[in-house]
Design a protein around this motif. Structure first.
Motif, PDB file in Angstrom:
ATOM      1  N   ILE A 311       0.835  -1.204   0.000  1.00  0.00           N
ATOM      2  CA  ILE A 311       0.000   0.000   0.000  1.00  0.00           C
ATOM      3  C   ILE A 311       0.866   1.249   0.000  1.00  0.00           C
ATOM      4  O   ILE A 311       0.616   2.203  -0.746  1.00  0.00           O
ATOM      5  CB  ILE A 311      -0.958  -0.012   1.211  1.00  0.00           C
ATOM      6  N   ARG A 312       1.917   1.252   0.798  1.00  0.00           N
ATOM      7  CA  ARG A 312       2.796   2.426   0.840  1.00  0.00           C
ATOM      8  C   ARG A 312       3.500   2.623  -0.506  1.00  0.00           C
ATOM      9  O   ARG A 312       3.625   3.754  -0.996  1.00  0.00           O
ATOM     10  CB  ARG A 312       3.827   2.278   1.961  1.00  0.00           C
ATOM     11  N   GLN A 313       3.943   1.540  -1.113  1.00  0.00           N
ATOM     12  CA  GLN A 313       4.622   1.656  -2.399  1.00  0.00           C
ATOM     13  C   GLN A 313       3.667   2.103  -3.502  1.00  0.00           C
ATOM     14  O   GLN A 313       4.094   2.690  -4.502  1.00  0.00           O
ATOM     15  CB  GLN A 313       5.248   0.305  -2.760  1.00  0.00           C
ATOM     16  N   ALA A 314       2.368   1.845  -3.339  1.00  0.00           N
ATOM     17  CA  ALA A 314       1.377   2.278  -4.322  1.00  0.00           C
ATOM     18  C   ALA A 314       0.935   3.715  -4.096  1.00  0.00           C
ATOM     19  O   ALA A 314       0.053   4.217  -4.807  1.00  0.00           O
ATOM     20  CB  ALA A 314       0.166   1.348  -4.269  1.00  0.00           C
ATOM     21  N   GLY A 315       1.507   4.376  -3.102  1.00  0.00           N
ATOM     22  CA  GLY A 315       1.182   5.772  -2.833  1.00  0.00           C
ATOM     23  C   GLY A 315       0.206   5.985  -1.706  1.00  0.00           C
ATOM     24  O   GLY A 315      -0.136   7.121  -1.380  1.00  0.00           O
ATOM     25  N   GLY A 316      -0.279   4.899  -1.078  1.00  0.00           N
ATOM     26  CA  GLY A 316      -1.178   5.025   0.057  1.00  0.00           C
ATOM     27  C   GLY A 316      -0.435   5.428   1.320  1.00  0.00           C
ATOM     28  O   GLY A 316       0.793   5.428   1.365  1.00  0.00           O
ATOM     29  N   ARG A 317      -1.172   5.753   2.350  1.00  0.00           N
ATOM     30  CA  ARG A 317      -0.591   6.166   3.624  1.00  0.00           C
ATOM     31  C   ARG A 317      -0.714   5.018   4.624  1.00  0.00           C
ATOM     32  O   ARG A 317      -1.718   4.282   4.609  1.00  0.00           O
ATOM     33  CB  ARG A 317      -1.297   7.421   4.157  1.00  0.00           C
ATOM     34  N   THR A 318       0.266   4.883   5.512  1.00  0.00           N
ATOM     35  CA  THR A 318       0.335   3.687   6.357  1.00  0.00           C
ATOM     36  C   THR A 318       0.763   4.018   7.778  1.00  0.00           C
ATOM     37  O   THR A 318       1.584   4.904   8.004  1.00  0.00           O
ATOM     38  CB  THR A 318       1.330   2.677   5.763  1.00  0.00           C
ATOM     39  N   LEU A 319       0.189   3.255   8.735  1.00  0.00           N
ATOM     40  CA  LEU A 319       0.499   3.441  10.150  1.00  0.00           C
ATOM     41  C   LEU A 319       0.628   2.082  10.825  1.00  0.00           C
ATOM     42  O   LEU A 319       0.151   1.065  10.319  1.00  0.00           O
ATOM     43  CB  LEU A 319      -0.609   4.220  10.861  1.00  0.00           C
ATOM     44  N   ALA A 320       1.228   2.101  12.019  1.00  0.00           N
ATOM     45  CA  ALA A 320       1.270   0.923  12.879  1.00  0.00           C
ATOM     46  C   ALA A 320       1.022   1.371  14.316  1.00  0.00           C
ATOM     47  O   ALA A 320       1.390   2.485  14.708  1.00  0.00           O
ATOM     48  CB  ALA A 320       2.617   0.210  12.785  1.00  0.00           C
ATOM     49  N   GLN A 321       0.381   0.517  15.084  1.00  0.00           N
ATOM     50  CA  GLN A 321       0.182   0.785  16.509  1.00  0.00           C
ATOM     51  C   GLN A 321       1.531   0.703  17.223  1.00  0.00           C
ATOM     52  O   GLN A 321       2.388  -0.114  16.880  1.00  0.00           O
ATOM     53  CB  GLN A 321      -0.785  -0.239  17.097  1.00  0.00           C
ATOM     54  N   ASP A 322       1.719   1.532  18.229  1.00  0.00           N
ATOM     55  CA  ASP A 322       3.003   1.531  18.928  1.00  0.00           C
ATOM     56  C   ASP A 322       3.075   0.375  19.925  1.00  0.00           C
ATOM     57  O   ASP A 322       2.087  -0.298  20.219  1.00  0.00           O
ATOM     58  CB  ASP A 322       3.273   2.878  19.605  1.00  0.00           C
ATOM     59  N   GLY A 339       9.763  -1.188   7.006  1.00  0.00           N
ATOM     60  CA  GLY A 339       9.530   0.107   6.368  1.00  0.00           C
ATOM     61  C   GLY A 339       8.136   0.296   5.831  1.00  0.00           C
ATOM     62  O   GLY A 339       7.865   1.275   5.129  1.00  0.00           O
ATOM     63  N   ALA A 340       7.213  -0.620   6.157  1.00  0.00           N
ATOM     64  CA  ALA A 340       5.847  -0.501   5.642  1.00  0.00           C
ATOM     65  C   ALA A 340       5.090   0.646   6.292  1.00  0.00           C
ATOM     66  O   ALA A 340       4.291   1.328   5.645  1.00  0.00           O
ATOM     67  CB  ALA A 340       5.095  -1.813   5.851  1.00  0.00           C
ATOM     68  N   ALA A 341       5.303   0.847   7.586  1.00  0.00           N
ATOM     69  CA  ALA A 341       4.573   1.879   8.323  1.00  0.00           C
ATOM     70  C   ALA A 341       5.329   3.203   8.283  1.00  0.00           C
ATOM     71  O   ALA A 341       6.504   3.254   8.611  1.00  0.00           O
ATOM     72  CB  ALA A 341       4.359   1.444   9.765  1.00  0.00           C
ATOM     73  N   GLU A 342       4.629   4.259   7.894  1.00  0.00           N
ATOM     74  CA  GLU A 342       5.235   5.590   7.924  1.00  0.00           C
ATOM     75  C   GLU A 342       5.482   6.056   9.344  1.00  0.00           C
ATOM     76  O   GLU A 342       6.460   6.761   9.626  1.00  0.00           O
ATOM     77  CB  GLU A 342       4.307   6.603   7.251  1.00  0.00           C
ATOM     78  N   VAL A 343       4.572   5.704  10.239  1.00  0.00           N
ATOM     79  CA  VAL A 343       4.624   6.224  11.594  1.00  0.00           C
ATOM     80  C   VAL A 343       4.001   5.206  12.534  1.00  0.00           C
ATOM     81  O   VAL A 343       3.121   4.438  12.149  1.00  0.00           O
ATOM     82  CB  VAL A 343       3.877   7.587  11.681  1.00  0.00           C
TER      83      VAL A 343
END
Length: 369
Positions: A311-322, A339-343
């Motif tokens: 999803i991130r490589q396709a231009g989508g935005r991505t998150l992960a729980q801390d 590196g999948a999660a931006e933040v």
């Protein structure tokens, strides 16, 4: 973050009124060299004494016991001894409802109880799954009810991701979530935060077959959005949350005019999971591209990390729980490390950030109801 690669031996207490189930679980769990069954109790009074004497790392607890049901016992002992507890539940509607109550009260996982007639033939496969989940439970953070830390914390700085793939034409807006161990509590906490007119939300939560329907119904009563268990062919619509049915098939989105519909597909387990977060997320990456926002929540294993990266490589935005707010920091850690999660964010910050990320997209395509 440095983590030990040598697994520790997990001490387990079995609580079940059935002598047969106690025997089967004792034999099966003891076959794992990293699990030690320290005791087996047939009733809550005995179990509480053994908890104090043996100090187990994990408890397996029968949902339905004659003297005191499992959830009442869980609510009684968990505030006094925060020991990760895995519920053993029958494949019945009442069993599923009670198990969801138990998860909301602090249990970290549900294991379906097979019919005794099928224990012998299905024991090896059943116990391999149970052993893995009991070991994962040993590292779980026990959270009572739906409470999560609310103090503001700075998010982790995003790590560089892999090079972006060529972008396909962006489909309509969509939000996607993936979760496993601890996800019942996590989804119960954040889905009520989404407004009634929010973009459609698709979810894979690892749960046994027959449990996702009652779970969706429970959430529907607490949310402003509509929540239901997905069916093959369902239209993906704004203001609606569709949860993948547990057990037998994967869920993905496919084109449906100017929008999407749900397709439930047969296939082998992916990352030991069916339905798999990766399967759903990969379909979101292909169709929605930069109009997708996705998040990986608490859970064991790596399911979802590859799909989130797509999803991130396709231009989508991505998150992960801390880590601090995760019951099990497995799936979010995998998504962070590749590196999948931006933040990485505290759980309670995720809904607002997902909606903000969607509003920031340069080329928005609305989904028509």
């Amino acid at each position: 973050m440095v983590r030990s690669s040598a697994p520790r031996v997990v001490k387990v207490l079995i609580v079940d009124d059935s002598a047969m189930v106690r025997k089967v679980l004792t034999m099966g769990l003891s076959s794992d060299r990293f699990i030690q069954v320290v005791g087996a109790a047939s009733n809550p009074d005995t179990a509480w004494k053994m908890i104090q004497d043996l100090r187990p790392d994990v408890i397996t607890l029968d949902v339905e016991m004659p003297e005191m049901d499992g959830i009442s016992f869980l609510r009684a002992f968990l505030p006094k001894a925060r020991i990760p507890t895995v519920m053993i539940s029958a494949h019945t509607r009442d069993g599923a409802q009670t198990s969801i109550d138990a998860m909301e009260a602090g249990a970290v996982d549900i294991i379906p109880k097979p019919a005794l007639a099928g224990l012998a033939s299905g024991l090896p496969a059943m116990m391999a799954d149970i052993c893995a989940r009991v070991r994962a439970a040993a590292d779980a953070h026990v959270m009572l009810g739906r409470t999560h830390p609310s103090a503001p914390r700075a998010p982790l700085a995003a790590r560089p991701s892999a090079p972006r793939a060529p972008r396909a034409a962006a489909g309509p807006e969509i939000l996607a979530l993936g979760s496993s161990t601890g996800g019942v509590q996590a989804l119960g906490a954040i889905l009520p935060m989404f407004p009634a007119d929010c973009p459609p939300i698709v979810i894979v939560q690892h749960m046994p077959e027959a449990f996702t329907g009652p779970f969706a119904n429970r959430l529907d009563g607490t949310c402003t959005v509509t929540v239901r268990e997905a069916q093959d062919g369902d239209t993906v619509e704004p203001g609606c949350v569709l949860i993948a049915p547990g057990g037998k098939r994967h869920m993905e989105i496919v084109p449906n005019g100017r929008g999407y519909r749900i397709r439930l597909v047969e296939g082998p387990a992916v990352c030991f999971s069916r339905p798999s977060v990766d399967v759903l997320f990969n379909s979101v990456a292909r169709l929605a591209g930069p109009n997708a926002v996705a998040a990986i929540l608490t859970g064991m294993g790596r399911d979802g990390s590859a799909g989130l990266l797509a999803i991130r490589q396709a231009g989508g935005r991505t998150l992960a729980q801390d880590e601090e707010t995760s019951v099990v920091y497995g799936m979010p850690m995998a998504a962070w490390e590749n590196g999948a999660a931006e933040v990485a964010l505290p759980l309670e910050d995720i809904p607002a950030r997902m909606l903000a990320m969607l509003a920031q997209r340069p080329h928005r395509t609305e989904l028509r109801a």
